[in-house]
Motif scaffolding. Structure first.
Motif, PDB file in Angstrom:
ATOM      1  N   THR A  10      -0.751  -1.848   1.203  1.00 43.51           N
ATOM      2  CA  THR A  10       0.777  -1.772   1.128  1.00 43.51           C
ATOM      3  C   THR A  10       1.094  -0.260   1.032  1.00 43.51           C
ATOM      4  N   ARG A  11       2.483   0.020   1.142  1.00 39.75           N
ATOM      5  CA  ARG A  11       2.705   1.412   0.979  1.00 39.75           C
ATOM      6  C   ARG A  11       2.649   1.899  -0.338  1.00 39.75           C
ATOM      7  N   LEU A  47      10.228   1.737  -9.029  1.00 40.18           N
ATOM      8  CA  LEU A  47      10.624   3.040  -8.326  1.00 40.18           C
ATOM      9  C   LEU A  47      11.212   2.760  -7.227  1.00 40.18           C
ATOM     10  N   GLN A  48      12.471   3.237  -6.930  1.00 36.62           N
ATOM     11  CA  GLN A  48      12.952   3.315  -5.482  1.00 36.62           C
ATOM     12  C   GLN A  48      12.918   4.901  -5.170  1.00 36.62           C
ATOM     13  N   PHE A  49      12.474   4.876  -3.701  1.00 32.92           N
ATOM     14  CA  PHE A  49      12.669   6.081  -3.110  1.00 32.92           C
ATOM     15  C   PHE A  49      13.464   6.198  -1.967  1.00 32.92           C
ATOM     16  N   ASP A  50      14.310   7.173  -1.691  1.00 30.22           N
ATOM     17  CA  ASP A  50      14.987   7.400  -0.404  1.00 30.22           C
ATOM     18  C   ASP A  50      13.974   8.455   0.539  1.00 30.22           C
ATOM     19  N   LEU A  51      13.679   7.906   1.422  1.00 32.14           N
ATOM     20  CA  LEU A  51      12.851   8.617   2.500  1.00 32.14           C
ATOM     21  C   LEU A  51      13.494   8.722   3.873  1.00 32.14           C
ATOM     22  N   ILE A  53       8.802   7.736   6.196  1.00 24.56           N
ATOM     23  CA  ILE A  53       8.271   6.352   6.270  1.00 24.56           C
ATOM     24  C   ILE A  53       7.300   6.352   7.464  1.00 24.56           C
ATOM     25  N   GLU A  54       7.415   6.870   8.632  1.00 26.60           N
ATOM     26  CA  GLU A  54       6.571   6.937   9.614  1.00 26.60           C
ATOM     27  C   GLU A  54       5.162   7.574   9.256  1.00 26.60           C
TER      28      GLU A  54
END
Length: 70
Positions: free
Chosen positions: A30-31, A7-11, A16-17
């Motif tokens: 890991t994240r 999966l790919q997320f745009d954050l 992200i912080e």
């Protein structure tokens, strides 16, 4: 074992912080590990809420009702 899917997320930079801070606080490797743990917790929470459970926050002798709206 089930086949993994990517999966790919745009954050936002702020998200992200926050994810990195949670990674450090939770000693996650890991994240993705943070996301997996959060998904398990959210699944449990929803299941409990749907079965009528109530949630209480207790710190020492201080107890308060928590209303969580999802």
């Amino acid at each position: 074992m089930a086949k993994k899917q990517r999966l790919q997320f745009d954050l936002t930079p702020e998200a992200i912080e926050q994810l990195d801070q949670l990674k450090d606080l939770a000693d996650a490797s890991t994240r993705a590990d943070v996301i997996r743990k959060a998904l398990r917790l959210y699944s449990w929470f929803i299941s409990e809420r749907n079965s009528g459970s109530e949630f209480v926050v207790r710190k020492g002798d201080d107890e308060s009702e928590v209303k969580i709206l999802l």
